[in-house]
Scaffold this active site. Structure first.
Site, PDB file in Angstrom:
ATOM      1  CG  HIS A  69      -0.417   0.143   2.539  1.00 42.93           C
ATOM      2  ND1 HIS A  69      -0.245   1.363   3.144  1.00 42.93           N
ATOM      3  CD2 HIS A  69      -0.020  -0.789   3.448  1.00 42.93           C
ATOM      4  CE1 HIS A  69       0.239   1.188   4.367  1.00 42.93           C
ATOM      5  NE2 HIS A  69       0.385  -0.105   4.576  1.00 42.93           N
ATOM      6  CG  ASP A 180       3.026   1.120   7.740  1.00 45.81           C
ATOM      7  OD1 ASP A 180       2.575   0.554   6.736  1.00 45.81           O
ATOM      8  OD2 ASP A 180       2.390   1.205   8.813  1.00 45.81           O
ATOM      9  CD  GLU A 212      -2.755  -1.607   5.383  1.00 44.10           C
ATOM     10  OE1 GLU A 212      -2.745  -2.586   6.135  1.00 44.10           O
ATOM     11  OE2 GLU A 212      -2.369  -0.457   5.759  1.00 44.10           O
ATOM     12  CG  ASP A 235       1.689  -3.823   5.586  1.00 44.03           C
ATOM     13  OD1 ASP A 235       2.379  -2.892   6.044  1.00 44.03           O
ATOM     14  OD2 ASP A 235       0.466  -3.725   5.404  1.00 44.03           O
ATOM     15  CG  HIS A 318       1.178   3.518  12.488  1.00 46.70           C
ATOM     16  ND1 HIS A 318      -0.172   3.309  12.673  1.00 46.70           N
ATOM     17  CD2 HIS A 318       1.483   2.943  11.300  1.00 46.70           C
ATOM     18  CE1 HIS A 318      -0.650   2.627  11.635  1.00 46.70           C
ATOM     19  NE2 HIS A 318       0.347   2.386  10.792  1.00 46.70           N
TER      20      HIS A 318
END
Length: 353
Positions: A69, A180, A212, A235, A318
């Site tokens: 993604h 990510d 995603e 991923d 994140h």
């Protein structure tokens, strides 16, 4: 694709905006990277980007979809205060703890509006306040404008992108925002380039998917559209660091191969065998239930698609300092190409069980 080009791709693409539903800001640049090694590059109405490797000779081989993604976590303007500051809500899995002090860009209709995320200073907070975890309601974006000017330049609903430069570190490591999952898009580039130099009988669609971070919407529609014989999702996963426990994080120098009900056992077996035969350092990642990746949607598309999940371990997921090993990105791509080639060679008479 060598390490330097992987690093250049990541530096370029992680600097571009692409929050869920608004990926056009990065999509075009990714397309430029794929064009030299793909027979065809196109987008669909959701902004999924497709790069096809394999041509007419691939009619007797398998059709495979490889997904990674391109969207990133972000924020959205929820209110404009009377002092011109912007209240915020999340678009994707944003942890409020990382936000204070961050530089951001509000994606307004007239162009980017830059700001910083502030919070009540600790000197003005009570001891009880300082013991509480920050919530999004405690934070705001200060764009330096009065309320009338802020309301002229910005509207409720405008997307907000976090800003942070990428950084090359020692020992082949790199850190930055949006690794990510643009690191996995880089791995797809490695695989696409490798396959483009072969006479593969496979027809491989490398899909840079959208949305995603809010439920793999792009992978779901892409798999439905292509009707592949099998799928490979890529991923990131958690990299080992201080305080991480066994089975929840993995060495950043190893590719992880998913194991669980979301992953087809024969594809897992082929990936592990192929990695060992070709010197790709890998480790099992146990995935209980659905994986919260594109693999969960490719597996259940149409009548079901045998799916493999490969992951790139990174630290500090994140955040704006996601840290990974560039060689692991390259090895992930190399393994993808090898798995596709092996299945293509065995495709006549191939059985899933």
């Amino acid at each position: 694709m060598d390490i330097e080009n992987i690093a250049r791709f990541l530096a370029e693409t992680t600097a571009l905006p692409g929050v869920p539903g608004y990926e056009a800001g990065v999509n075009g640049r990714i397309a430029e990277w794929f064009r030299p090694c793909a027979r065809e590059v196109f987008t669909d109405d959701m902004e999924n980007l497709y790069a096809r490797v394999g041509g007419e000779a691939a009619q007797n081989g398998p059709r495979v979809i490889v997904c990674a993604h391109q969207d990133e976590i972000g924020l959205v303007v929820s209110k404009i205060e009377d002092d011109g500051c912007l209240r915020i809500f999340k678009n994707g899995g944003v942890d409020p703890r990382i936000l204070p002090g961050m530089e951001v860009s509000v994606q307004s209709a007239s162009g980017p509006v830059y700001g910083v995320i502030g919070a009540k200073p600790p000197q003005l907070s009570t001891a009880k306040d300082r013991e509480k975890a920050l919530k999004l309601d405690d934070l705001y974006v200060d764009i330096g404008l009065s309320a009338p000017e802020a309301r002229r330049r910005v509207r409720v609903g405008d997307m907000i992108v976090m800003l942070a430069p990428s950084l090359r570190l020692a020992n082949g490591r790199m850190a930055g925002k949006t690794m990510d999952d643009r690191a996995s898009v880089a791995a797809m580039l490695v695989a696409a380039e490798a396959l483009s130099h072969t006479n593969t009988t496979a027809q491989a669609y490398f899909v840079s998917t959208v949305q995603e971070e809010i439920g793999s919407k792009g992978a779901k529609t892409a798999a439905f559209r292509l009707q592949p014989d099998f799928a490979i999702a890529i991923d990131v996963t958690h990299g080992e660091g201080p305080g991480t426990g066994k089975w929840e994080a993995f060495p950043v120098g190893k590719v992880t191969v998913g194991h669980g009900p979301n992953i087809h056992p024969k594809l897992e077996k082929i990936a592990v065998e192929t990695a060992k035969e070709n010197g790709v350092d890998q480790v099992m990642e146990i995935c209980t239930g659905v994986t919260a990746t594109d693999a969960s949607e490719t597996q259940t598309a149409r009548g079901g698609v045998p799916t493999l999940l490969l992951s790139i371990p990174l630290k500090y997921m994140h955040t704006t300092v996601e840290l990974l090993d560039l060689n692991t990105v390259r090895e992930t791509g190399r393994l993808i190409a090898l798995v596709i080639e092996r299945i293509a060679r065995e495709w006549e008479g191939f059985q899933w069980f």
